[in-house]
Design an enzyme around this catalytic site. Structure first.
Site, PDB file in Angstrom:
ATOM      1  CE  LYS A 193     -15.075  26.973 -47.194  1.00 23.59           C
ATOM      2  NZ  LYS A 193     -15.869  25.930 -46.538  1.00 23.59           N
ATOM      3  CD  GLN A 217     -16.148  22.211 -47.178  1.00 22.35           C
ATOM      4  OE1 GLN A 217     -15.319  23.094 -47.031  1.00 22.35           O
ATOM      5  NE2 GLN A 217     -17.435  22.470 -47.372  1.00 22.35           N
ATOM      6  CG  ASP A 265     -16.122  26.964 -40.819  1.00 19.26           C
ATOM      7  OD1 ASP A 265     -16.409  28.016 -41.423  1.00 19.26           O
ATOM      8  OD2 ASP A 265     -16.539  25.840 -41.183  1.00 19.26           O
TER       9      ASP A 265
END
Ligand code: NAP
Length: 283
Positions: A55, A99, A122
């Protein structure tokens, strides 16, 4: 019939060119500032570390910055919440990625929900999910949003189609189903307690495999001409669907790798650029 390949790698590369131009424009009007994605990695799980690194690399490819926040596996939920809140209040940060998964002693839902809506690039907060489900503006959850973008790129119209989503996780199956419903598909959600899974799958015009088990969905369960989206990725380059025999029978398939995975990261970056534009163009 030879199935159309829904080439996520290609669509992601195409989008990156556009994103690089948008970042360049932003820099020129904001004294060199770029959107910044803060990535939070808790612990040292090698797979998670790899995803976070990928990322960060994707940020750099479009000319923007990432801020790597690495926290020990032993961190307590409250301390993680404080870290997230400080990123919420940092005006230089435009997107926050926590994450998944975090170590099991941490309340992951509380941590996701600590992320401010405007930085939830996200798409993991309950608030963002609720707004998206109601058709209100919110950043979509990256994997299902990436799948929607991939289908749109290939002009696959979901209206009136019977979509079957196998899996109901908060980051994939549930938001996937709501996004397809928003696009006027008739949606069936299957999970581990679903009876007669094969019969549901056999009725799918559009099938999304998000089970987390290698080739769990057998090719002969899938009807001819279906669109098959395989969200899974397992060692050896296989997904959650037995794709091989479907290449000659489905109307379209996502390859593994190179289908859903690149679109997930690309969507995260695209949404961070959008968030950066909102913040920096306002100044
Ligand atoms: P997850 O949280 O483990 O959820 C798996 C889902 O599959 C659950 O809803 C579970 O049902 C369902 N399931 C399990 N066994 C089943 C069975 N026998 N029959 C029907 N349903 C069953 O996994 P996830 O995070 O959603 O990930 C799903 C897949 O997508 C994995 O392969 C993962 O690697 C992949 N993934 C890819 C990306 C990407 O960027 N490419 C991102 C995220 C995930 P219950 O709810 O009843 O337990």
């Amino acid at each position: 019939m030879t199935a159309l390949t829904l080439d996520g790698k290609y669509v992601a590369q195409l989008t990156e060119r556009d994103l690089a131009k948008r970042v360049e424009t932003l820099k020129s009007v904001s004294a060199g500032k770029t959107p910044i994605l803060a990535t939070i990695l808790v612990g040292d799980d090698p797979a998670s570390a790899t995803y976070v690194r990928m990322k960060g690399n994707a940020c750099r490819r479009v000319g923007m910055e990432s801020m790597a926040v690495e926290l020990p596996a032993t961190i307590k939920t409250n301390d993680l919440l404080r870290e997230i809140d400080s990123l919420n209040h940092n005006p230089d940060v435009h997107g926050i990625l926590l994450q998944h998964p975090v170590p099991s002693h941490i309340d992951e839902r509380a941590a996701f929900d600590m992320i401010a809506l405007e930085k939830d690039v996200d798409g993991v907060t309950c608030l963002g999910f609720g707004r998206m489900s109601m058709g209100e503006p919110a950043y979509g959850c990256a994997t299902p949003q990436g799948i929607m973008r991939l289908l749109a790129h290939y002009d696959i119209d979901l209206s009136g189609q019977h979509a079957v989503v196998v899996g109901r996780s908060p980051i994939l199956g549930k938001p996937m189903a709501m996004m397809m419903l928003q696009e006027n598909a008739t949606v069936t959600i299957c999970h581990s307690r679903t009876r007669d899974l094969e019969a549901h799958i056999a009725r799918a015009d559009v099938l999304v495999g998000a089970v987390g088990r290698p080739e769990f969905i057998r090719a002969d369960w899938v009807k001819d001409g279906a669109v098959v989206v395989d969200a899974g990725y397992h060692p050896g380059g296989v997904g959650d669907v037995e794709l091989g025999p479907l290449l000659a029978r489905a109307s379209a398939v996502t390859p593994v790798p190179g289908g859903v995975g690149p679109m997930t990261i690309n969507t995260l970056i695209q949404q961070t650029v959008a968030s950066g534009e909102k913040a920096l163009l306002k100044d």
